[in-house]
Scaffold this motif. Structure first.
Motif, mmCIF file in Angstrom:
data_model
loop_
_atom_site.group_PDB
_atom_site.id
_atom_site.type_symbol
_atom_site.label_atom_id
_atom_site.label_comp_id
_atom_site.label_asym_id
_atom_site.label_seq_id
_atom_site.Cartn_x
_atom_site.Cartn_y
_atom_site.Cartn_z
ATOM 1 N N GLY A 48 138.819 44.419 115.686
ATOM 2 C CA GLY A 48 140.111 44.203 116.340
ATOM 3 C C GLY A 48 139.928 43.720 117.762
ATOM 4 O O GLY A 48 139.039 44.184 118.475
ATOM 5 N N GLU A 49 140.760 42.750 118.158
ATOM 6 C CA GLU A 49 140.678 42.208 119.515
ATOM 7 C C GLU A 49 142.076 42.059 120.095
ATOM 8 O O GLU A 49 143.043 41.845 119.369
ATOM 9 C CB GLU A 49 139.980 40.852 119.522
ATOM 10 N N TYR A 50 142.152 42.193 121.396
ATOM 11 C CA TYR A 50 143.412 41.962 122.090
ATOM 12 C C TYR A 50 143.582 40.471 122.317
ATOM 13 O O TYR A 50 142.606 39.751 122.501
ATOM 14 C CB TYR A 50 143.421 42.679 123.442
ATOM 15 N N ARG A 51 144.838 40.011 122.307
ATOM 16 C CA ARG A 51 145.134 38.611 122.613
ATOM 17 C C ARG A 51 146.262 38.576 123.647
ATOM 18 O O ARG A 51 147.168 39.403 123.623
ATOM 19 C CB ARG A 51 145.553 37.846 121.361
ATOM 20 N N ASN A 52 146.196 37.581 124.506
ATOM 21 C CA ASN A 52 147.158 37.471 125.599
ATOM 22 C C ASN A 52 148.590 37.230 125.152
ATOM 23 O O ASN A 52 149.510 37.379 125.950
ATOM 24 C CB ASN A 52 146.733 36.368 126.572
ATOM 25 N N VAL A 53 148.805 36.888 123.890
ATOM 26 C CA VAL A 53 150.163 36.660 123.402
ATOM 27 C C VAL A 53 151.006 37.933 123.511
ATOM 28 O O VAL A 53 152.223 37.865 123.649
ATOM 29 C CB VAL A 53 150.153 36.111 121.955
ATOM 30 N N ILE A 54 150.363 39.102 123.497
ATOM 31 C CA ILE A 54 151.073 40.375 123.649
ATOM 32 C C ILE A 54 150.500 41.083 124.876
ATOM 33 O O ILE A 54 149.552 41.861 124.768
ATOM 34 C CB ILE A 54 150.932 41.262 122.397
ATOM 35 N N PRO A 55 151.080 40.843 126.053
ATOM 36 C CA PRO A 55 150.512 41.410 127.279
ATOM 37 C C PRO A 55 150.903 42.855 127.566
ATOM 38 O O PRO A 55 150.172 43.558 128.233
ATOM 39 C CB PRO A 55 151.054 40.483 128.368
ATOM 40 N N ASN A 56 152.045 43.300 127.087
ATOM 41 C CA ASN A 56 152.521 44.642 127.454
ATOM 42 C C ASN A 56 153.274 45.305 126.302
ATOM 43 O O ASN A 56 154.412 45.729 126.445
ATOM 44 C CB ASN A 56 153.407 44.568 128.703
ATOM 45 N N GLY A 57 152.601 45.420 125.173
ATOM 46 C CA GLY A 57 153.225 46.016 124.006
ATOM 47 C C GLY A 57 153.283 47.530 124.082
ATOM 48 O O GLY A 57 152.641 48.159 124.911
ATOM 49 N N THR A 58 154.080 48.105 123.189
ATOM 50 C CA THR A 58 154.172 49.554 123.075
ATOM 51 C C THR A 58 153.988 49.940 121.609
ATOM 52 O O THR A 58 154.031 49.090 120.727
ATOM 53 C CB THR A 58 155.507 50.081 123.629
ATOM 54 N N SER A 59 153.788 51.190 121.337
ATOM 55 C CA SER A 59 153.504 51.660 119.979
ATOM 56 C C SER A 59 154.714 51.490 119.065
ATOM 57 O O SER A 59 155.647 52.286 119.093
ATOM 58 C CB SER A 59 153.078 53.124 120.019
ATOM 59 N N SER A 60 154.682 50.454 118.263
ATOM 60 C CA SER A 60 155.724 50.194 117.276
ATOM 61 C C SER A 60 155.168 49.180 116.279
ATOM 62 O O SER A 60 154.336 48.345 116.628
ATOM 63 C CB SER A 60 156.969 49.633 117.961
ATOM 64 N N LYS A 61 155.641 49.245 115.043
ATOM 65 C CA LYS A 61 155.135 48.348 114.008
ATOM 66 C C LYS A 61 155.490 46.899 114.332
ATOM 67 O O LYS A 61 156.637 46.591 114.593
ATOM 68 C CB LYS A 61 155.710 48.715 112.645
ATOM 69 N N PRO A 62 154.509 45.993 114.305
ATOM 70 C CA PRO A 62 154.795 44.581 114.530
ATOM 71 C C PRO A 62 155.368 43.933 113.262
ATOM 72 O O PRO A 62 155.287 44.502 112.175
ATOM 73 C CB PRO A 62 153.420 43.996 114.846
ATOM 74 N N THR A 63 155.925 42.734 113.410
ATOM 75 C CA THR A 63 156.317 41.926 112.260
ATOM 76 C C THR A 63 155.493 40.648 112.309
ATOM 77 O O THR A 63 155.102 40.191 113.381
ATOM 78 C CB THR A 63 157.821 41.574 112.280
ATOM 79 N N PHE A 64 155.212 40.086 111.153
ATOM 80 C CA PHE A 64 154.436 38.850 111.089
ATOM 81 C C PHE A 64 154.853 38.107 109.830
ATOM 82 O O PHE A 64 154.417 38.442 108.729
ATOM 83 C CB PHE A 64 152.946 39.181 111.090
ATOM 84 N N ASP A 65 155.727 37.133 109.980
ATOM 85 C CA ASP A 65 156.309 36.422 108.852
ATOM 86 C C ASP A 65 156.023 34.933 108.939
ATOM 87 O O ASP A 65 155.780 34.405 110.024
ATOM 88 C CB ASP A 65 157.837 36.605 108.842
ATOM 89 N N ARG A 66 156.090 34.266 107.813
ATOM 90 C CA ARG A 66 156.063 32.803 107.803
ATOM 91 C C ARG A 66 157.467 32.354 107.434
ATOM 92 O O ARG A 66 157.974 32.687 106.359
ATOM 93 C CB ARG A 66 155.060 32.275 106.799
ATOM 94 N N ILE A 67 158.079 31.607 108.347
ATOM 95 C CA ILE A 67 159.424 31.090 108.129
ATOM 96 C C ILE A 67 159.356 29.591 108.374
ATOM 97 O O ILE A 67 159.028 29.154 109.481
ATOM 98 C CB ILE A 67 160.451 31.779 109.053
ATOM 99 N N GLY A 68 159.622 28.838 107.321
ATOM 100 C CA GLY A 68 159.480 27.384 107.417
ATOM 101 C C GLY A 68 158.021 27.042 107.642
ATOM 102 O O GLY A 68 157.141 27.552 106.955
ATOM 103 N N ASP A 69 157.753 26.230 108.631
ATOM 104 C CA ASP A 69 156.377 25.817 108.912
ATOM 105 C C ASP A 69 155.766 26.584 110.083
ATOM 106 O O ASP A 69 154.761 26.183 110.638
ATOM 107 C CB ASP A 69 156.310 24.313 109.176
ATOM 108 N N ARG A 70 156.382 27.712 110.436
ATOM 109 C CA ARG A 70 155.882 28.499 111.564
ATOM 110 C C ARG A 70 155.684 29.966 111.195
ATOM 111 O O ARG A 70 156.356 30.491 110.330
ATOM 112 C CB ARG A 70 156.862 28.436 112.733
ATOM 113 N N TYR A 71 154.767 30.573 111.908
ATOM 114 C CA TYR A 71 154.565 32.023 111.811
ATOM 115 C C TYR A 71 155.387 32.680 112.906
ATOM 116 O O TYR A 71 155.423 32.192 114.037
ATOM 117 C CB TYR A 71 153.078 32.369 111.982
#
Length: 147
Positions: A48-71
């Motif tokens: 597991g690695e941190y990525r700058n796309v989430i700079p200040n997250g908190t403990s909660s379930k993320p979502t990760f969907d593909r909608i159309g041609d984007r994630y």
């Protein structure tokens, strides 16, 4: 997926267009609460690695969907609106799972928890739990069209 000190819990997983699996995992505690891990076969995963796309997250379930041609990557921001936790939720979008840009930032005086995004007939809908900080929580399910 690396050190057991990460205390990973809820994850959101999707398959990228090149066939690679990408998971965004919630981490309990710490100062950065989401890590990313990848797999070519769905069995062996990178640490597991941190990525700058989430700079200040908190403990909660993320979502990760593909909608159309984007994630669509959804994550709970540590910033709070008023006294209600989980009240700022962000959506980042990407075509490749590596380069992200902000699409939405939901800020409310109610909680914004456990959202689900779905596409139907070219329109995107959201279903989300909202509540406040009273002892009864007064939670309700909200549904609407995002775009």
């Amino acid at each position: 997926n690396g050190s057991a000190e990460l205390k990973l819990t809820e994850s959101a997983v999707n398959r990228l267009s090149d066939g690679t699996w990408l998971a965004v995992c919630r981490q309990e505690g710490g100062t950065r609460n989401y890590v990313f891990t990848q797999s070519k076969d769905g069995k062996v995963w990178t640490p597991g690695e941190y990525r700058n796309v989430i700079p200040n997250g908190t403990s909660s379930k993320p979502t990760f969907d593909r909608i159309g041609d984007r994630y669509w990557l959804g994550w709970q921001e540590a910033t709070a609106s008023g006294t209600v936790s989980r009240s700022v939720f962000n959506i980042e979008v990407s075509r490749d799972g590596a380069n992200w840009e902000r699409k939405y930032r939901f800020v409310t005086d109610k909680s914004f928890q456990y959202p689900t995004f779905r596409e139907h007939d070219g329109k995107v809908y959201v279903c989300v739990t909202q509540g406040d900080n009273s002892p009864s929580r007064k939670e309700r399910i909200m549904f609407g069209r995002v775009e």
